[in-house]
Scaffold this motif. Structure first.
Motif, PDB file in Angstrom:
ATOM      1  N   SER A 100      -8.268  10.371   1.669  1.00  0.00           N
ATOM      2  CA  SER A 100      -9.005   8.977   2.147  1.00  0.00           C
ATOM      3  C   SER A 100      -8.999   8.615   3.581  1.00  0.00           C
ATOM      4  O   SER A 100      -8.351   7.907   4.037  1.00  0.00           O
ATOM      5  CB  SER A 100      -8.571   7.969   1.163  1.00  0.00           C
ATOM      6  OG  SER A 100      -8.714   8.053  -0.244  1.00  0.00           O
ATOM      7  N   SER A 101      -9.775   9.356   4.391  1.00  0.00           N
ATOM      8  CA  SER A 101      -9.802   8.887   5.709  1.00  0.00           C
ATOM      9  C   SER A 101     -10.838   7.769   5.977  1.00  0.00           C
ATOM     10  O   SER A 101     -10.907   7.404   7.206  1.00  0.00           O
ATOM     11  CB  SER A 101     -10.182  10.292   6.434  1.00  0.00           C
ATOM     12  OG  SER A 101     -11.538  10.755   6.122  1.00  0.00           O
ATOM     13  N   SER A 109     -11.779   3.968   4.686  1.00  0.00           N
ATOM     14  CA  SER A 109     -11.187   3.020   4.033  1.00  0.00           C
ATOM     15  C   SER A 109     -11.856   1.727   4.177  1.00  0.00           C
ATOM     16  O   SER A 109     -11.327   0.617   4.219  1.00  0.00           O
ATOM     17  CB  SER A 109      -9.761   2.650   4.304  1.00  0.00           C
ATOM     18  OG  SER A 109      -9.567   2.410   5.650  1.00  0.00           O
ATOM     19  N   ASN A 135      -8.076   1.930  -0.028  1.00  0.00           N
ATOM     20  CA  ASN A 135      -7.022   2.881   0.205  1.00  0.00           C
ATOM     21  C   ASN A 135      -6.135   2.933  -1.297  1.00  0.00           C
ATOM     22  O   ASN A 135      -5.821   1.910  -1.539  1.00  0.00           O
ATOM     23  CB  ASN A 135      -5.999   2.238   1.506  1.00  0.00           C
ATOM     24  CG  ASN A 135      -6.444   2.654   2.773  1.00  0.00           C
ATOM     25  OD1 ASN A 135      -7.508   3.371   2.935  1.00  0.00           O
ATOM     26  ND2 ASN A 135      -6.454   1.607   3.488  1.00  0.00           N
ATOM     27  N   TYR A 139      -1.838   9.665   5.363  1.00  0.00           N
ATOM     28  CA  TYR A 139      -3.028   8.811   5.517  1.00  0.00           C
ATOM     29  C   TYR A 139      -2.761   7.506   6.237  1.00  0.00           C
ATOM     30  O   TYR A 139      -2.218   6.731   5.357  1.00  0.00           O
ATOM     31  CB  TYR A 139      -3.982   8.825   4.638  1.00  0.00           C
ATOM     32  CG  TYR A 139      -4.777  10.239   4.299  1.00  0.00           C
ATOM     33  CD1 TYR A 139      -6.258  10.503   5.107  1.00  0.00           C
ATOM     34  CD2 TYR A 139      -4.333  11.038   3.542  1.00  0.00           C
ATOM     35  CE1 TYR A 139      -6.799  11.747   4.952  1.00  0.00           C
ATOM     36  CE2 TYR A 139      -4.879  12.530   3.397  1.00  0.00           C
ATOM     37  CZ  TYR A 139      -6.223  12.780   4.136  1.00  0.00           C
ATOM     38  OH  TYR A 139      -6.638  13.845   3.750  1.00  0.00           O
ATOM     39  N   ASN A 140      -2.881   7.077   7.536  1.00  0.00           N
ATOM     40  CA  ASN A 140      -3.416   7.958   8.386  1.00  0.00           C
ATOM     41  C   ASN A 140      -2.256   8.424   9.376  1.00  0.00           C
ATOM     42  O   ASN A 140      -2.895   9.012  10.495  1.00  0.00           O
ATOM     43  CB  ASN A 140      -4.455   7.083   8.980  1.00  0.00           C
ATOM     44  CG  ASN A 140      -5.605   6.915   8.132  1.00  0.00           C
ATOM     45  OD1 ASN A 140      -6.167   7.626   7.357  1.00  0.00           O
ATOM     46  ND2 ASN A 140      -6.130   5.619   8.034  1.00  0.00           N
ATOM     47  N   ASP A 141      -1.130   8.157   9.269  1.00  0.00           N
ATOM     48  CA  ASP A 141      -0.238   8.679  10.438  1.00  0.00           C
ATOM     49  C   ASP A 141      -0.506  10.274  10.723  1.00  0.00           C
ATOM     50  O   ASP A 141      -0.613  10.496  12.018  1.00  0.00           O
ATOM     51  CB  ASP A 141       1.396   8.429   9.933  1.00  0.00           C
ATOM     52  CG  ASP A 141       1.770   6.983   9.682  1.00  0.00           C
ATOM     53  OD1 ASP A 141       1.007   6.333  10.328  1.00  0.00           O
ATOM     54  OD2 ASP A 141       2.695   6.754   9.242  1.00  0.00           O
ATOM     55  N   THR A 190      -2.775  12.544   9.260  1.00  0.00           N
ATOM     56  CA  THR A 190      -4.129  12.944   9.728  1.00  0.00           C
ATOM     57  C   THR A 190      -4.697  12.548  11.118  1.00  0.00           C
ATOM     58  O   THR A 190      -5.362  13.325  11.775  1.00  0.00           O
ATOM     59  CB  THR A 190      -5.213  12.568   8.656  1.00  0.00           C
ATOM     60  OG1 THR A 190      -5.050  11.123   8.558  1.00  0.00           O
ATOM     61  CG2 THR A 190      -4.758  13.272   7.278  1.00  0.00           C
ATOM     62  N   ASP A 191      -4.208  11.336  11.617  1.00  0.00           N
ATOM     63  CA  ASP A 191      -4.447  10.917  13.016  1.00  0.00           C
ATOM     64  C   ASP A 191      -4.083  11.785  13.985  1.00  0.00           C
ATOM     65  O   ASP A 191      -4.534  12.538  14.853  1.00  0.00           O
ATOM     66  CB  ASP A 191      -4.138   9.561  13.121  1.00  0.00           C
ATOM     67  CG  ASP A 191      -5.170   8.532  12.678  1.00  0.00           C
ATOM     68  OD1 ASP A 191      -6.305   8.754  11.994  1.00  0.00           O
ATOM     69  OD2 ASP A 191      -4.618   7.343  12.582  1.00  0.00           O
ATOM     70  N   GLU A 212     -14.014  16.223   6.482  1.00  0.00           N
ATOM     71  CA  GLU A 212     -14.133  16.131   8.142  1.00  0.00           C
ATOM     72  C   GLU A 212     -15.191  16.531   8.864  1.00  0.00           C
ATOM     73  O   GLU A 212     -15.643  15.671   9.683  1.00  0.00           O
ATOM     74  CB  GLU A 212     -12.575  16.382   8.605  1.00  0.00           C
ATOM     75  CG  GLU A 212     -11.498  15.859   8.137  1.00  0.00           C
ATOM     76  CD  GLU A 212     -11.422  14.210   8.315  1.00  0.00           C
ATOM     77  OE1 GLU A 212     -11.966  13.611   9.143  1.00  0.00           O
ATOM     78  OE2 GLU A 212     -10.582  13.602   7.333  1.00  0.00           O
TER      79      GLU A 212
END
Length: 454
Positions: A22-23, A25, A81, A271-273, A275-276, A295
């Protein structure tokens, strides 16, 4: 009791996001604050849909394809989310009898929490797809269709949309820069993690605040020893305190003690710590899966994504007597139709499109994840020129296709059938990682929850 269980899960349960993925939201449609039932005016029908997956841009394409084929039906769509927003929204809506017409669900514990609010999809799918309709799914997906149903309950509460496989994603460019390669032994994995740390990067980024991440990583460890015992423990034919579970928990802790997982993991989210950081090239590895190539099909992507510097591997054997982790996974998510729905025939048309029709093809084209319904693959020619001309197009599509082959080869079940067991497993693993439990105590915590089911 039903409301209590819903509220408990909304606070504690976060499953495979993951799946997942879930990138995006955002919220689309006007149903964010209300789960109104389908309303008919003449021949026009509006259906409300709440879900966290697929991501917003994919869902909008999926819905647009369906609405083009069915101009008399409109989907009023809301994206959340997953945790805690979606779980809290479902809990509140169930308590006020205000659930949407269609809702996204994972098999097992989440579906079981809301099954009393859902209609049986069996008659619909049998009529349209034939009595052998389950043959469209791989073995694990098919086995999860009624996961957690009580004895004698033959209902099908969700229709699978996507199936996933879990793996370790890594940044090939960063590995090359540091002079390391994808690990084939546990010693290699520890060395790779140290090289990443020494270079100022997170090693295996782990969203320890997410219960689903603990379950997925633990199952990777367990699959190295036995691919059936997880189901046997859930069925009560093996105790959770058996030696195999204990050893898997010991191996799980080695990943923490040996520095494979980043510092401060228990307060981090995937998500999102994570993945960012991963997209920014600041983390070398993440426990993700077959949804990651989504992505690549986004509109505005980083150079790393455009060049697709990513690939995946399975966790190498952690200790003696182990093999490398086996592919684990199953249904990422499905959709159910609630008893609030005034026009379930229209809702079924939507589900059928999302699972096996024009809506499903849009999901495949975005490489959001693999369609549960066999035989639907990405149409590269349908991707925009911007996406298909990117340097990493071949590598991204190749990775996606390889994970599809892994699913076809057979998966170890990742899903938990009962809500209280789901909660207990997550609590046990988080307590284990946080030093509150030994492996034996963590296993006993789950066993106590299992015993309470009887």
């Amino acid at each position: 009791m039903k409301k209590l269980i819903c509220s408990l899960l909304a606070l504690t349960m976060a499953l495979s996001l993951a799946a997942c993925g879930s990138s995006g939201s955002g919220t689309a449609g006007s149903a964010a604050a209300s789960g109104s039932a389908a309303a008919s005016s003449g021949s026009a029908t509006t259906l409300t849909l709440w879900t966290w997956s697929p991501i917003t841009r994919t869902a909008q394409k999926m819905i647009s394809a369906f609405e083009t084929d069915n101009p008399d039906i409109t989907i009023d769509y809301t994206n959340y989310n997953y945790n805690p927003e979606y779980l809290e929204a479902l809990s509140a809506a169930a308590a006020s009898d205000n659930l949407p017409d269609i809702m996204g669900l994972q098999p097992g514990s989440l579906t079981q929490t809301y099954k009393d609010y859902l209609i049986d999809l069996g008659p619909y799918v049998s009529k349209d797809w034939g009595s052998d309709w389950t043959s469209h799914y791989d073995n694990v997906t098919a086995s999860q269709l009624q996961l957690g149903n009580a004895s004698g309950d033959d209902s099908y509460y969700i229709l699978p949309i996507e199936t996933q496989v879990i793996a370790i994603e890594y940044n090939k460019s960063l590995f090359q820069q540091l002079g390391i390669t994808a690990p084939t032994t546990y010693s290699d994995l520890v060395k790779d993690a140290k090289a990443l740390r020494d270079g100022g990067y997170a090693p295996l980024f782990f969203g320890g605040a997410d219960g689903w991440q603990h379950v997925n990583l633990f199952l990777m460890c367990l699959s190295q020893l036995d691919t059936k015992i997880f189901d046997e423990c859930q069925q009560g034919t093996q105790p959770w305190t058996n030696d195999t579970i204990i050893k898997a928990m010991d191996n799980y802790m080695k990943l923490w003690k040996d520095g494979v997982i980043q510092d401060g993991a228990l307060s981090s989210t995937s998500y999102n710590d994570g993945t960012d950081l991963f997209l920014a090239g600041q983390a070398g590895m993440m426990a993700l899966g077959s949804w990651w190539p989504q992505e690549f099909t986004g509109d505005d992507v980083t150079d790393a994504v455009s060049n697709w510097v990513y690939d995946y591997f399975y966790l190498p054997a952690i200790s003696d007597g182990c093999t490398a982790s086996q592919p684990i996974g199953g249904i990422d998510f499905g959709y159910g139709i609630t008893k609030n729905c005034k026009n379930p025939d229209a809702a079924w048309k939507a589900l059928s499109s999302f699972a096996s029709g024009s809506g499903a093809q849009q999901i495949a084209n975005d490489m959001n994840n693999h369609l549960s319904y066999a035989g639907i693959t990405p149409d590269i020619s349908a991707m925009s020129d911007t996406v298909s001309s990117r340097a990493g197009a071949k590598a991204a599509v190749d990775e996606f296709n390889r994970t599809a082959k892994d699913i076809e080869g057979g998966l170890m079940n990742q899903r938990i059938s009962q809500p209280t067991i789901e909660t207990a497993v997550q609590e046990a693993l988080q307590g284990l990682a946080g030093g509150e439990y030994t492996s034996q105590q963590a296993a006993q915590h789950i066993q106590d929850a299992q015993a309470a089911l009887k």
